[in-house]
Design an enzyme around this catalytic site. Structure first.
Site, PDB file in Angstrom:
ATOM      1  N   SER A 696       0.800  -1.220   0.000  1.00  0.00           N
ATOM      2  CA  SER A 696       0.000   0.000   0.000  1.00  0.00           C
ATOM      3  C   SER A 696       0.834   1.272   0.000  1.00  0.00           C
ATOM      4  O   SER A 696       0.295   2.359  -0.181  1.00  0.00           O
ATOM      5  CB  SER A 696      -0.935   0.010   1.220  1.00  0.00           C
ATOM      6  N   LYS A 739      -6.752   4.107   8.163  1.00  0.00           N
ATOM      7  CA  LYS A 739      -5.805   5.041   7.560  1.00  0.00           C
ATOM      8  C   LYS A 739      -6.370   6.465   7.516  1.00  0.00           C
ATOM      9  O   LYS A 739      -5.668   7.442   7.805  1.00  0.00           O
ATOM     10  CB  LYS A 739      -5.432   4.569   6.159  1.00  0.00           C
TER      11      LYS A 739
END
Length: 818
Positions: A696, A739
């Site tokens: 990611s 996140k």
């Protein structure tokens, strides 16, 4: 039986003259599993026509023949290679016919001979042999060795009833050490190789040493056998004594009109079996075991084993159920009372209760749920609330560290101390056939040589199979289909695919800061105030205080440490109250340093200023979301890529893919291709002690690398996440909620996400989305347009380094000299 006595039935031996080589021809008699020794009389089996012919010839010719042992007993017609090289010259007595129609003869050994050559095979074997002379020597230790061997042999004769006492008398009167060794070894049942080796040993003292070794081994076996026999006799005597005494006690009890205690116990067990309302098959099994128990002596070792087994059969629930009254409104009230948030799992439980409420007569399969999430988010405690809402019993088994399959399925009754597995033991503790059964920490199962517990769970957690679960101890089918199984795990990676396929996965995400504050006010603070005796002096925690505790004293996805810190404050207040000292009634942020000490965690902050080669990424951790700073430096070198900061293999591959994308777009980004050969790229992620992995960070790595090569600054108010391909596509990633909340917590205003992750924003609280600008992208070009600033005017640092490199090169110096 070997005997050392002489007999007058033997023919006289003719003196055969040796040839020039010292050899003599004699008929040869193969011996099976037998070794004849000089001066020892032994029976010899004449097992086939060939050996019988050799024996008859020797008797009629009044001459000796050679006896030699076969190496392989299964060979009917042995050759030279099948016989040992050393045998014995022996004289035969008359041939005797045995009751089983076999024939044998008595043979007396004369002297050792060496088989030199087989000269004829028909009608019997004839061999040339060389007599071997024995050596006695003057070894001063021989006398002591003879005495030691006699002592061992005396003990052996005492323990071995098959050796006559007369043989011991001959051994005691033996004067020659060699003859003593031959006599003793002929009476022992030693391996053929050991007997043959002693025959081949010509030195008398060495032969005695080998016989002593064989005697030592024989004596060890005999002593062990004698010890075992003695124990058996003692046990038999004790059992017979107990039987006699118990029979006397039974007669006395009968005369006194009293009942037998053992019989009374059997009747009590029979009553328990009848009252237990067992299924037909189990009832028959229990009665059969009871019949076995009744036929055993009361003190037999198996009585306790059978008694325990019947107890388990009777005590395990077979038909008893919890009386459910499904009510969606009541269940919803219970779940909301005990737990904050968690809408997905609450909806799933309420759906199941609604089906049970509308169709109570239908046997709907119980769901097999798997709660997956970080520690401390309420997975285990929610199981207890579900049981309360359903009106069922709640039981829990922790599977952390379980490595033996028998802990799940139980041990078979053949093992001493065998018991059912944890599943049956827990069902017995539940007392009903339909409890809420929690298998905690299923991802912590181990595996070793004793089996794989995860494989044993496949049957338990499969609705198509668990109606007939087989426990090794009970050895009868047990119905688990009415049990509601709930498993918990922190991570799904360790679970086998076959096991995951049986589970309905429900993810528990980490709590937001707002969730933790709400949980602290509704549950944690009241609980700790009551636990520390402060109900009459209630404490009040200001919101900024709770925020400071969450940010500076805890770092977790759940609320365990938050609860611990609140308890820590409550303890200190309780001490002040007990000491009649002044104490605050409202806990503010200023009090935290006094009660909890200095902050344990620095408040996470993003980059404060725009910088070259410095980008901010977003990461998922088991404790929630976090920011990830990526630093890239371009240094003079040879074009290598260095990566530091405990990067995992996947993240290293992401960095390589990002660099490859940069090289493919070099012309568009105005980066000379020579730079990739003349400059090294160093990628570093701070906090090197913390392992980092995953794809990611791909777009963050690419942004930092491009920024370092183009010397364009990266905006510090942007954070990003997403996987990058070699063609610049941005692919979706996981952990979006955590996140995004991490970006908000660190006061970042802009978040870049992959376009396909836009659907995941539905899980993010609306107030968090209101504080952020979410930018979705599908290509790397879109990322660069948002985060890279225009290059500042002036000479770039890399151009200056390139010019200095060219100035110092040999070609430049040669041109200047010309």
């Amino acid at each position: 039986m070997t005997d050392s006595t002489t007999t007058t039935e033997f023919y006289e031996i003719h003196n055969a003259e040796l040839d020039a080589d010292g050899l003599v021809e004699r008929p040869l008699l193969p011996l099976r599993d037998q070794v004849i020794y000089p001066n020892v009389v032994s029976p010899v089996a004449l097992f086939d026509p060939q050996t019988l012919a050799a024996a008859e010839h020797a008797l009629h010719a009044h001459e000796t023949l050679i006896g030699v042992a076969q190496r392989d007993l299964t060979i009917s017609a042995p050759g030279a290679d099948d016989l040992y090289p050393v045998g014995v010259e022996m004289a035969l007595g008359r041939i005797l016919r045995m009751p089983d129609d076999s024939q044998s003869a008595l043979a007396q050994g004369r002297r050792r001979v060496e088989i030199v050559e087989i000269v004829r095979t028909e009608p019997y074997l004839v061999a040339k042999v060389r007599p071997l002379a024995e050596t006695s020597g003057d070894n001063p230790k021989t006398g002591a060795m003879m005495q030691a061997v006699l002592n061992l042999y005396r003990r052996t004769v005492e323990l071995n009833e098959s050796i006559p006492d007369e043989v011991l008398v001959f051994a005691i009167n033996a004067e020659h050490p060699g003859w003593l060794a031959d006599l003793i070894i002929s009476t022992l049942n030693a391996p053929l190789e050991d007997r043959q080796q002693i025959l081949e040993t010509l030195d008398a003292h060495e032969r005695l040493e080998k016989v002593a070794a064989v005697l030592g081994q024989e004596l060890s076996v005999l002593e062990l056998k004698d010890e075992i026999t003695s124990q058996v006799h003692q046990e038999m005597d004790r059992s017979q004594r107990e039987m006699y005494l118990r029979e006397q006690m039974r007669v006395i009890q009968t005369e006194l009109g009293e009942e037998d205690v053992f019989q009374q116990e059997l009747e009590d067990i029979r009553t328990q079996i009848i009252e237990a309302a067992l299924p037909t098959e189990i009832h028959a099994k229990a009665l059969k075991e009871l019949e076995r128990l009744a036929m055993m002596p009361p003190m037999a070792p198996e009585v306790g084993i059978v008694r325990t087994y019947i107890d388990w059969l009777v005590s395990v629930p077979w038909t008893k159920r919890s009386d459910e009254q499904p009510n969606v409104q009541y269940a919803q009230t219970i779940l909301e009372r005990d737990h904050y948030g968690l809408p997905k799992v609450k909806d799933r439980i309420l759906e199941y209760i609604a089906v049970r409420q509308l169709a109570p007569d239908q046997e709907a399969a119980s769901p097999i749920l798997c709660f997956v999430g970080p520690p401390g988010v309420g997975k285990t405690s929610l199981g207890r609330s579900i049981a309360t809402a359903l009106g069922r019993e709640f039981v829990r088994v922790s599977l952390g560290g379980v490595r033996d399959e028998a802990e799940i399925r139980g041990h078979r009754r053949t093992y001493i101390g065998a018991l059912p597995g944890r599943i049956i033991q827990t069902m017995r503790r539940a007392g009903t056939v339909n409890p809420v059964f929690m298998l905690d920490e299923i991802d912590k199962l181990g595996m070793d040589f004793r089996g794989d517990p995860a494989a044993a769970l496949l049957e338990i957690l499969d609705p198509e199979q668990n109606h007939a679960f087989s426990d090794h101890y009970l050895d009868v089918p047990y119905d688990l289909s009415q049990v509601m199984f709930i498993t918990t795990a922190n991570d799904l990676d360790p679970l086998p695919p076959a096991l995951m396929d049986r589970l309905e996965i429900i993810e528990f995400t980490s709590y937001t800061e707002e969730d933790k504050i709400a949980i602290a006010r509704r549950f944690l603070i009241p609980k700790q105030i009551e636990a520390h005796g402060l109900k009459e002096r209630p404490l009040r925690f200001e919101t900024p205080t709770l925020q400071a505790i969450i940010r500076e004293y805890t770092y977790e996805a759940g609320v365990r440490n938050l609860n611990r810190e609140i308890a820590n404050i409550a303890r200190k207040i309780a001490r002040l109250v007990a000491e009649n000292k002044r104490h605050p009634s409202t806990i503010t942020a200023k009090h935290l340093a006094r009660f909890l000490g200095p902050a344990q965690f620095d408040e996470m902050r993003a980059n404060d200023e725009d910088a070259i080669g410095l980008a901010t990424g977003l990461a998922w951790t088991p404790f929630g979301g976090d920011i990830l700073t990526i630093e890239v430096s371009v240094l003079p070198g040879k074009g290598s890529l260095m990566m530091t900061g405990s990067l995992g293999e996947v993240m290293q591959e992401s960095a390589q893919a990002a660099l490859s994308y940069m090289r493919a777009r070099a012309e568009e980004l105005d980066v000379p291709h020579d730079d990739f050969e003349n400059f090294d790229v160093h990628v570093h992620l701070p906090e090197g002690a913390i392992p980092k992995d995953g794809p990611s960070a791909g777009i963050t790595l690419a942004t930092a690398i491009i920024s370092a090569f183009t010397e364009r600054k990266v905006r510090s108010d942007y954070a990003m996440t997403g996987e990058v391909t070699l063609r610049g596509k941005v692919l979706p990633v996981g952990g979006i909620k955590e996140k995004v909340l991490a970006a908000r917590r660190t006061r970042i205003k802009h978040v870049i996400l992959p376009e396909h992750n836009a659907k995941d924003l539905v899980d993010v609280p609306k107030d968090a989305l209101a504080d952020l600008e979410i930018v979705t992208v599908s290509t790397m070009d879109e990322v660069l347009d948002h985060v890279l600033l225009d290059a500042e005017p002036g000479e770039k640092q890399r151009d200056r380094l390139r010019r200095e490199r060219e100035k110092d090169s040999p070609e430049t110096e040669a041109a200047e000299s010309e």
